[in-house]
Design a protein around this motif. Structure first.
Motif, PDB file in Angstrom:
ATOM      1  N   UNK A  97       0.825  -1.208   0.000  1.00 63.64           N
ATOM      2  CA  UNK A  97       0.000   0.000   0.000  1.00 63.64           C
ATOM      3  C   UNK A  97       0.861   1.262   0.000  1.00 63.64           C
ATOM      4  N   UNK A  98       1.959   1.233   0.735  1.00 63.39           N
ATOM      5  CA  UNK A  98       2.825   2.404   0.801  1.00 63.39           C
ATOM      6  C   UNK A  98       3.406   2.733  -0.574  1.00 63.39           C
ATOM      7  N   UNK A  99       3.807   1.714  -1.332  1.00 66.63           N
ATOM      8  CA  UNK A  99       4.366   1.938  -2.669  1.00 66.63           C
ATOM      9  C   UNK A  99       3.321   2.530  -3.601  1.00 66.63           C
ATOM     10  N   UNK A 100       2.107   2.030  -3.515  1.00 67.67           N
ATOM     11  CA  UNK A 100       1.029   2.559  -4.358  1.00 67.67           C
ATOM     12  C   UNK A 100       0.772   4.026  -4.040  1.00 67.67           C
ATOM     13  N   UNK A 101       0.773   4.375  -2.753  1.00 72.33           N
ATOM     14  CA  UNK A 101       0.587   5.767  -2.345  1.00 72.33           C
ATOM     15  C   UNK A 101       1.648   6.656  -2.977  1.00 72.33           C
ATOM     16  N   UNK A 102       2.903   6.207  -2.949  1.00 66.37           N
ATOM     17  CA  UNK A 102       3.993   7.003  -3.501  1.00 66.37           C
ATOM     18  C   UNK A 102       3.865   7.158  -5.014  1.00 66.37           C
ATOM     19  N   UNK A 103       3.439   6.109  -5.710  1.00 69.85           N
ATOM     20  CA  UNK A 103       3.284   6.179  -7.164  1.00 69.85           C
ATOM     21  C   UNK A 103       2.205   7.170  -7.571  1.00 69.85           C
ATOM     22  N   UNK A 104       1.212   7.363  -6.697  1.00 73.28           N
ATOM     23  CA  UNK A 104       0.105   8.260  -7.032  1.00 73.28           C
ATOM     24  C   UNK A 104       0.383   9.708  -6.650  1.00 73.28           C
ATOM     25  N   UNK A 105       1.589   9.968  -6.159  1.00 74.42           N
ATOM     26  CA  UNK A 105       2.011  11.363  -5.987  1.00 74.42           C
ATOM     27  C   UNK A 105       3.430  11.519  -6.522  1.00 74.42           C
ATOM     28  N   UNK A 106       3.654  10.879  -7.681  1.00 76.49           N
ATOM     29  CA  UNK A 106       5.002  10.794  -8.251  1.00 76.49           C
ATOM     30  C   UNK A 106       5.479  12.105  -8.849  1.00 76.49           C
ATOM     31  N   UNK A 107       4.548  13.008  -9.171  1.00 76.87           N
ATOM     32  CA  UNK A 107       5.000  14.285  -9.721  1.00 76.87           C
ATOM     33  C   UNK A 107       3.967  14.914 -10.629  1.00 76.87           C
ATOM     34  N   UNK A 108       3.856  16.207 -10.554  1.00 78.81           N
ATOM     35  CA  UNK A 108       2.893  16.955 -11.359  1.00 78.81           C
ATOM     36  C   UNK A 108       3.165  16.735 -12.844  1.00 78.81           C
ATOM     37  N   UNK A 109       2.132  16.322 -13.592  1.00 79.33           N
ATOM     38  CA  UNK A 109       2.243  16.124 -15.033  1.00 79.33           C
ATOM     39  C   UNK A 109       2.680  14.733 -15.453  1.00 79.33           C
ATOM     40  N   UNK A 110       3.073  13.893 -14.511  1.00 78.72           N
ATOM     41  CA  UNK A 110       3.479  12.535 -14.863  1.00 78.72           C
ATOM     42  C   UNK A 110       2.264  11.660 -15.173  1.00 78.72           C
ATOM     43  N   UNK A 111       2.435  10.746 -16.128  1.00 81.81           N
ATOM     44  CA  UNK A 111       1.360   9.826 -16.487  1.00 81.81           C
ATOM     45  C   UNK A 111       1.512   8.507 -15.736  1.00 81.81           C
ATOM     46  N   UNK A 112       0.379   7.991 -15.286  1.00 83.13           N
ATOM     47  CA  UNK A 112       0.328   6.700 -14.621  1.00 83.13           C
ATOM     48  C   UNK A 112      -0.706   5.851 -15.348  1.00 83.13           C
ATOM     49  N   UNK A 113      -0.296   4.657 -15.792  1.00 84.35           N
ATOM     50  CA  UNK A 113      -1.206   3.755 -16.505  1.00 84.35           C
ATOM     51  C   UNK A 113      -1.789   2.765 -15.509  1.00 84.35           C
ATOM     52  N   UNK A 114      -3.117   2.721 -15.458  1.00 83.69           N
ATOM     53  CA  UNK A 114      -3.806   1.843 -14.522  1.00 83.69           C
ATOM     54  C   UNK A 114      -4.586   0.769 -15.281  1.00 83.69           C
ATOM     55  N   UNK A 115      -4.485  -0.452 -14.810  1.00 85.50           N
ATOM     56  CA  UNK A 115      -5.352  -1.531 -15.263  1.00 85.50           C
ATOM     57  C   UNK A 115      -6.379  -1.774 -14.160  1.00 85.50           C
ATOM     58  N   UNK A 116      -7.656  -1.681 -14.519  1.00 85.31           N
ATOM     59  CA  UNK A 116      -8.731  -1.715 -13.531  1.00 85.31           C
ATOM     60  C   UNK A 116      -9.773  -2.768 -13.882  1.00 85.31           C
ATOM     61  N   UNK A 117     -10.457  -3.244 -12.845  1.00 84.01           N
ATOM     62  CA  UNK A 117     -11.650  -4.066 -13.054  1.00 84.01           C
ATOM     63  C   UNK A 117     -12.835  -3.230 -12.591  1.00 84.01           C
ATOM     64  N   UNK A 118     -13.578  -2.706 -13.576  1.00 81.66           N
ATOM     65  CA  UNK A 118     -14.652  -1.772 -13.294  1.00 81.66           C
ATOM     66  C   UNK A 118     -15.885  -2.151 -14.108  1.00 81.66           C
TER      67      UNK A 118
END
Length: 416
Positions: free
Chosen positions: A380-401
């Motif tokens: 969980x801690x790693x995920x938290x850090x990835x979601x505040x990695x930096x303004x303007x950075x792209x994060x690709x998510x694979x979701x089950x929705x």
């Protein structure tokens, strides 16, 4: 930081303390403390650091270990998971009701002075304890491990306690041991068994003022400002509306902004991320101690800390995290790990006008991958850090929705 988590451990302890001071007169607990058995005088033990919070193993009535948060903001032992007390006759406990921060009703709890507690090789019998009738905070989901309660004053008052956030170790020793303590000393004011610091704060729309702040290691935020001269603390012009988490009374609403700087001893911290809880849900509901707010673990983790409650002083030595920026979650979504579903992560609250909302991500969605890496290999801690990695950075998510697998590209945004 994920908004809903910012205050789930900022459980309001005010009326809880008041109730317990009435139930346990001071003479009844005077002199009680944790003690080492035999000739031992000190101990070093490891702790888990999760979302800035210190989690230590605790034994209750010789059973355990159980996971407890070390919380300077709580006076009695607080058991949030009553199932660990299966040997107690609850009909013999004293029922009580607790109110606090939030929009809901009072909750039911029990009080007891028959709980025996061990931390490492130290032990205290008949610890003043509040036991929630049900686990309303779901701390386990948001920390990713099962959490059974919070421990504070009675342990911290028994020893000199040194916390090293970097090595994840806690050393505690008897007061009669004379040790040279590294760092600068900051006087503490003890009120209702809780430590307060008087710190200089430069706040927008207020200016420079001397703030009385609760020192609260059980809160994951950096700073919270609640009241000024008995009124709602003025908001900065730049702020965002946010859910600040859960208190005893339910959801805590408010805003997040920043103060220009905060000085603690010889150190000045700039651009400090700050919670502003709604006054009606917070400070207006609780007995006033003249406090303006509290400082939490996002600020405290930037120091090696030694608590000396007996002498009303705390020693702070800056560590390498001191110069880190106070970052805020840049995705606008709250992620938790559902207890009993190892390494399965779900999305709960979505912030208005956030990158997550604009991409159509909804509460209840399961998170499967981040940047093409399975979340089963992440904590969980790693995920938290990835979601505040930096303004303007792209994060690709694979979701089950909505019963299907979808991919979303979030462009992280610094919103405050």
């Amino acid at each position: 930081m994920l908004l809903g988590f910012l205050a789930i451990v900022r459980i309001c302890h005010w009326l809880l303390v008041i109730w317990l001071l009435l139930l346990w007169p001071p003479a009844e607990v005077q002199g009680q403390q944790f003690e080492f058995r035999g000739k031992r005088k000190q101990q070093t033990m490891n702790f888990q650091l999760i979302k800035n919070l210190i989690v230590i193993p605790v034994y209750i009535n010789d059973k355990g270990p159980f996971n407890f948060i070390l919380d300077t903001g709580v006076s009695p032992l607080l058991i949030t998971d009553p199932s660990i007390l299966d040997t107690l006759d609850f009909s013999q406990l004293r029922p009580m009701k607790i109110s606090g921060l939030g929009q809901g009703e009072m909750i039911e709890a029990y009080s007891s002075n028959t709980i025996d507690v061990s931390v490492g090789a130290s032990r205290m019998d008949n610890v003043p304890t509040a036991i929630l009738k049900s686990d309303i905070f779901n701390l386990s989901n948001f920390l990713g491990i099962h959490v059974h309660g919070l421990i504070g004053y009675y342990f911290l008052n028994s020893f000199v306690v040194h916390v090293d956030y970097f090595s994840h170790t806690m050393k505690f020793y008897r007061h009669e041991l004379k040790r040279k303590i590294k760092g600068f000393a900051v006087p503490m004011e003890m009120i209702l068994n809780k430590p307060y610091l008087h710190l200089s704060v430069m706040a927008p729309n207020v200016g420079l003022f001397n703030a009385r702040l609760l020192m609260d290691s059980g809160a994951s935020f950096a700073l919270s400002l609640e009241s000024l001269a008995g009124q709602k603390f003025p908001l900065p012009d730049s702020n965002i509306t946010a859910n600040l988490g859960m208190g005893f009374g339910g959801l805590i609403s408010g805003h997040i902004g920043r103060v220009h700087n905060l000085s603690i001893g010889r150190v000045t911290l700039s651009d400090v991320l700050t919670n502003y809880p709604d006054y009606a849900d917070g400070a207006a509901k609780v007995m006033s101690t003249g406090r303006n707010g509290s400082i939490g673990a996002e600020l405290l983790r930037r120091f090696h800390i030694t608590y000396d409650y007996r002498n009303s002083v705390v020693y702070l030595k800056p560590n390498s995290a001191l110069k880190n920026a106070f970052d805020h979650d840049m995705s606008g979504m709250e992620v938790y790990m559902e207890e009993g579903k190892s390494n399965r992560f779900f999305i709960e609250r979505i912030e208005e006008n956030s990158p997550a909302e604009k991409q159509g991500i909804r509460p209840g969605t399961e998170l499967l991958e981040i940047n093409f890496k399975s979340v089963t290999s992440l904590d969980l801690q790693t995920i938290v850090q990835l979601l505040k990695a930096g303004d303007g950075k792209n994060v690709v998510l694979k979701l089950f929705q909505n019963d299907e697998i979808v991919y979303k590209v979030l462009t992280l945004k610094k919103r405050i």
